[in-house]
Enzyme design. Structure first.
Site, PDB file in Angstrom:
ATOM      1  N   ASN A 128     -66.085 -30.837 -25.217  1.00  0.00           N
ATOM      2  CA  ASN A 128     -67.271 -30.004 -25.404  1.00  0.00           C
ATOM      3  C   ASN A 128     -68.028 -30.570 -26.601  1.00  0.00           C
ATOM      4  OD1 ASN A 128     -69.134 -28.002 -25.908  1.00  0.00           O
ATOM      5  ND2 ASN A 128     -67.641 -26.433 -26.486  1.00  0.00           N
ATOM      6  N   LYS A 159     -70.834 -29.770 -27.737  1.00  0.00           N
ATOM      7  CA  LYS A 159     -71.678 -28.756 -28.403  1.00  0.00           C
ATOM      8  C   LYS A 159     -73.085 -29.327 -28.669  1.00  0.00           C
ATOM      9  CE  LYS A 159     -67.547 -26.585 -30.137  1.00  0.00           C
ATOM     10  NZ  LYS A 159     -66.906 -25.767 -31.156  1.00  0.00           N
ATOM     11  N   HIS A 171     -68.049 -19.073 -24.023  1.00  0.00           N
ATOM     12  CA  HIS A 171     -67.586 -19.704 -25.271  1.00  0.00           C
ATOM     13  C   HIS A 171     -67.810 -18.744 -26.434  1.00  0.00           C
ATOM     14  CE1 HIS A 171     -67.106 -22.402 -28.628  1.00  0.00           C
ATOM     15  NE2 HIS A 171     -66.464 -23.218 -27.806  1.00  0.00           N
ATOM     16  N   GLU A 204     -68.788 -19.183 -29.356  1.00  0.00           N
ATOM     17  CA  GLU A 204     -70.044 -19.363 -30.102  1.00  0.00           C
ATOM     18  C   GLU A 204     -71.193 -18.640 -29.390  1.00  0.00           C
ATOM     19  OE1 GLU A 204     -69.690 -23.604 -30.350  1.00  0.00           O
ATOM     20  OE2 GLU A 204     -68.033 -23.318 -31.748  1.00  0.00           O
ATOM     21  N   GLU A 242     -59.184 -19.781 -26.366  1.00  0.00           N
ATOM     22  CA  GLU A 242     -59.692 -20.320 -27.626  1.00  0.00           C
ATOM     23  C   GLU A 242     -59.716 -19.217 -28.685  1.00  0.00           C
ATOM     24  OE1 GLU A 242     -62.063 -24.145 -26.911  1.00  0.00           O
ATOM     25  OE2 GLU A 242     -63.468 -22.485 -26.862  1.00  0.00           O
ATOM     26  N   GLY A 296     -62.863 -25.234 -34.699  1.00  0.00           N
ATOM     27  CA  GLY A 296     -63.510 -26.006 -35.762  1.00  0.00           C
ATOM     28  C   GLY A 296     -62.931 -25.699 -37.133  1.00  0.00           C
ATOM     29  N   SER A 303     -59.471 -26.712 -32.448  1.00  0.00           N
ATOM     30  CA  SER A 303     -59.008 -27.791 -33.326  1.00  0.00           C
ATOM     31  C   SER A 303     -57.891 -28.632 -32.713  1.00  0.00           C
ATOM     32  CB  SER A 303     -58.567 -27.221 -34.678  1.00  0.00           C
ATOM     33  OG  SER A 303     -59.635 -26.508 -35.256  1.00  0.00           O
TER      34      SER A 303
HETATM   35  P1  PGA Z   1     -62.892 -27.553 -31.816  1.00  0.00           P
HETATM   36  O1  PGA Z   1     -63.793 -26.798 -30.726  1.00  0.00           O
HETATM   37  O2  PGA Z   1     -61.974 -28.460 -31.054  1.00  0.00           O
HETATM   38  O3  PGA Z   1     -63.871 -28.297 -32.682  1.00  0.00           O
HETATM   39  O4  PGA Z   1     -62.144 -26.505 -32.552  1.00  0.00           O
HETATM   40  C1  PGA Z   1     -63.230 -26.301 -29.545  1.00  0.00           C
HETATM   41  C2  PGA Z   1     -64.271 -25.496 -28.803  1.00  0.00           C
HETATM   42  O5  PGA Z   1     -65.049 -24.786 -29.444  1.00  0.00           O
HETATM   43  O6  PGA Z   1     -64.340 -25.557 -27.563  1.00  0.00           O
END
Ligand code: PGA
Length: 277
Positions: A13, A15, A106, A108, A178, A184, A225
């Site tokens: 992803n 982003k 997601h 976010e 997640e 992140g 992460s």
């Molecule tokens: P990350 O993001 O691996 O940077 O933690 C995962 C995600 O948000 O899908």
């Protein structure tokens, strides 16, 4: 998504990252690393790989992925066929661009853009009906985990997110667990045990909703992460069927190392199944 026995599902992803030039370079590096279709089938069949670039680069990345073993996914959609929805992108447009998968729900989008469970559910149903495969993200916040509400949260997000989803489309859906606190976050990622436990909760709930057979065929990815350093320990856990990778998917070597970890975990799991039989 229905995977072959022990096949893992690894999704990048990106982003809101990359320029056109970076997207081109990154996609090429991933394709070169994974190999073209038909090459090294034995290992590559153990893992299904998808990358999800930002909207403006879907066409150029799609061209690079064409004929490769890497599929094209997208990070969002608007759940209408067409119409007066300024700035939005429909499932039909995404299919036109060659997208196979869409990430929905997601954290976010839930937390920064205020998407509700009902809206996410609408998107899930429209995407599946249009012919896109769905990666539905769910996960608890740190406060919810501390208050022992993880299970209740996952339950709610699944019950709402999968409401009225036709059972025969479940083979085109996967769940990404997640935990919001692990995304992140360099200090906190879920331990393999936390991931395994949450995946078991998810599979149990899906079994209640759609039956045991559908739940067993369901791919459940871990996201938050994931890096080359922790991927192997996660992938060897029962019920961890792959990863949704954010940050590490922007560095080709790291993403490819995660894919390789998925291949070895699948090999090990197959060997132990064969030995046990
Ligand atoms: P990350 O993001 O691996 O940077 O933690 C995962 C995600 O948000 O899908």
């Amino acid at each position: 998504m229905k995977l072959d026995l022990r096949q893992k599902f690894v999704v990048g992803n990106w982003k809101m990252h990359t320029t056109a030039a970076e997207a081109r370079r990154l996609a090429k590096a991933v394709v070169d690393g994974i190999g073209i279709k038909g090459v090294g089938v034995r290992d590559e069949a153990r893992v299904s790989v998808t990358i999800c670039p930002p909207f403006p680069y879907l066409a150029l990345v799609g061209k690079i992925l064409n004929g490769s073993r890497v599929s094209l996914g997208v990070q969002n959609l608007y759940p209408e066929k067409e119409g007066a929805f300024t700035g939005e992108v429909s499932p039909t447009m995404l299919l036109d661009l060659g997208c196979k998968y869409v990430i929905l729900g997601h954290s976010e989008r839930r937390h920064k853009l205020g998407e509700s469970d009902a809206f996410i559910n609408h998107k899930v149903r429209v995407a599946l009906a249009a012919g896109l495969d769905v990666i539905l993200c769910i996960g608890e916040t740190l406060e919810q985990r501390k208050a022992n509400q993880t299970e209740a949260m996952l339950d709610r997000q699944l019950t709402c997110g999968l409401a009225d989803v036709p059972a025969d489309t479940l083979t085109r859906l996967s769940i990404a667990y997640e935990p919001v606190w692990a995304i992140g976050n360099l200090e906190h990622h879920a331990t393999p045990q936390q991931a395994q436990d949450a995946h078991a909760v998810i599979r149990r709930r899906v079994a209640q909703m759609f039956g045991e057979k559908s739940a067993q065929a369901l791919a459940i990815q871990y996201g938050g992460s994931v890096k080359p350093e922790n991927a192997a320990a996660l992938f060897c856990r029962d019920g961890v069927d792959g990863a949704l990778v954010g940050g590490a998917s922007l560095i080709a070597d790291q993403f490819l190392a995660i894919v390789r970890a998925a291949i070895s975990a699948s090999q090990t799991q197959e060997n132990s199944t064969t030995t046990a039989a």
